[in-house]
Scaffold this active site. Structure first.
Site, short mmCIF file in Angstrom:
data_model
loop_
_atom_site.label_atom_id
_atom_site.label_comp_id
_atom_site.label_asym_id
_atom_site.label_seq_id
_atom_site.Cartn_x
_atom_site.Cartn_y
_atom_site.Cartn_z
N LYS A 32 17.37 -51.29 78.53
CA LYS A 32 17.20 -52.56 77.83
C LYS A 32 17.68 -53.69 78.72
O LYS A 32 18.82 -53.69 79.19
CB LYS A 32 17.97 -52.59 76.51
CG LYS A 32 17.61 -53.81 75.66
CD LYS A 32 18.75 -54.23 74.75
CE LYS A 32 19.76 -55.04 75.51
NZ LYS A 32 20.27 -56.25 74.84
N ASP A 59 14.49 -57.42 75.86
CA ASP A 59 15.13 -57.99 74.69
C ASP A 59 15.22 -59.50 74.87
O ASP A 59 16.30 -60.04 75.12
CB ASP A 59 16.50 -57.36 74.50
CG ASP A 59 17.16 -57.79 73.21
OD1 ASP A 59 16.45 -58.25 72.31
OD2 ASP A 59 18.40 -57.66 73.10
N LYS A 61 14.09 -61.85 72.58
CA LYS A 61 14.30 -62.56 71.31
C LYS A 61 13.52 -63.87 71.27
O LYS A 61 14.06 -64.94 70.98
CB LYS A 61 15.79 -62.79 71.06
CG LYS A 61 16.61 -61.51 70.92
CD LYS A 61 18.05 -61.84 70.58
CE LYS A 61 18.89 -60.58 70.37
NZ LYS A 61 19.14 -59.85 71.62
N ASP A 64 9.92 -69.46 68.87
CA ASP A 64 9.35 -70.77 69.13
C ASP A 64 8.12 -70.92 68.26
O ASP A 64 7.86 -70.08 67.40
CB ASP A 64 9.02 -70.93 70.62
CG ASP A 64 9.18 -72.35 71.12
OD1 ASP A 64 8.60 -73.26 70.49
OD2 ASP A 64 9.87 -72.56 72.14
N THR A 115 23.95 -58.50 65.27
CA THR A 115 25.09 -57.67 64.87
C THR A 115 26.43 -58.37 65.11
O THR A 115 27.47 -57.88 64.69
CB THR A 115 25.08 -56.31 65.59
OG1 THR A 115 24.99 -56.53 67.00
CG2 THR A 115 23.90 -55.47 65.14
N ARG A 205 28.02 -51.71 76.49
CA ARG A 205 29.34 -51.62 77.09
C ARG A 205 29.99 -50.25 77.05
O ARG A 205 30.69 -49.88 78.01
CB ARG A 205 30.25 -52.68 76.46
CG ARG A 205 29.98 -54.08 77.01
CD ARG A 205 30.63 -55.17 76.19
NE ARG A 205 29.89 -55.42 74.96
CZ ARG A 205 30.19 -56.40 74.10
NH1 ARG A 205 31.23 -57.18 74.33
NH2 ARG A 205 29.47 -56.58 73.01
#
Length: 224
Positions: A32, A59, A61, A64, A115, A205
């Site tokens: 990703k 990713d 996002k 618009d 999240t 992470r």
């Protein structure tokens, strides 16, 4: 999908990203790449990571007006991403145009609620009701728009899966049992999310910042 884990490689250095992807590629199902990586390295960086041989999840996002999002989607055709994100809050027309402009083999999934947000954050932005209700509303809108699926936390994926039987569900913000949750507010373990219906598990992470990323990826894979 034999391994649903997509490792999130949101780092500013391309060489470090390639090293990490090569190191863990035998124990993850995809890579990703988010805004930090894409803004730093653009098309070239994505193509370099594609050489690792894993599916690429962009990713981005996108959020618009419909015409702009459709144009952006067409601009990344050459990268042949497996998955691309748009924001469900952009509305039905925007999501419809995003899907229409996407490559034939690219899944378009709508981000419902980050999240890192909780119900207090929702309230401050003028959205009434629970996080669960907001995710369910936006999932219904995304399905109506013809998208492949949504992005939601592991706390909602079970309910969404019951509502949208054949949807494609991406779950980020996952943390192995006992690990530090960091800035995430609505977290579950990778195994719980998978059992509840997640199609893709985005893990950053806990792998990328681990002392031994390969061992961390292998340990997460073993729980699935």
């Amino acid at each position: 999908m034999s391994n649903p884990v997509y490792v999130a490689i949101d780092v500013p250095r391309l060489d470090a990203a390639k090293v990490l992807a090569e190191k863990v590629k035998g124990h993850v199902g995809g890579v990703k790449l988010g805004l930090e990586f894409f803004c730093a390295h653009g098309h070239h960086g994505v193509m370099e990571l594609a050489h690792v041989g894993l599916p690429i999840f962009l990713d981005l996002k996108l959020h618009d007006i419909p015409n702009t999002v459709a144009g952006a989607m067409q601009a990344i055709h050459v990268l042949e991403p497996a998955i691309v994100t748009v924001h469900a809050s952009g509305g039905r027309a925007m999501m419809e145009d995003a899907k229409a402009a996407a490559g034939e083999n690219t899944k378009i999934v709508a981000v419902t609620m980050l999240t890192s947000l909780d119900e207090n954050d929702l309230s401050r932005t003028g959205v009434a009701g629970s996080a669960h209700d907001q995710v369910m509303r936006l999932a219904e809108l995304a399905e109506a728009a013809g998208l492949d699926g949504i992005v939601c936390s592991g706390q909602e994926v079970g309910s969404v899966h019951k509502q949208w039987k054949n949807g494609f569900f991406v779950v980020p913000g996952l943390r192995p049992a006992g690990s530090n949750v960091g800035d995430q507010k609505r977290v579950v373990t990778p195994r719980q999310a998978r059992d509840d219906g997640a199609s893709v598990l985005v893990i950053g992470r806990p792998i990328s910042k681990a002392e031994d990323p390969l061992a961390a990826a292998r340990a997460i894979e073993a729980t699935l």
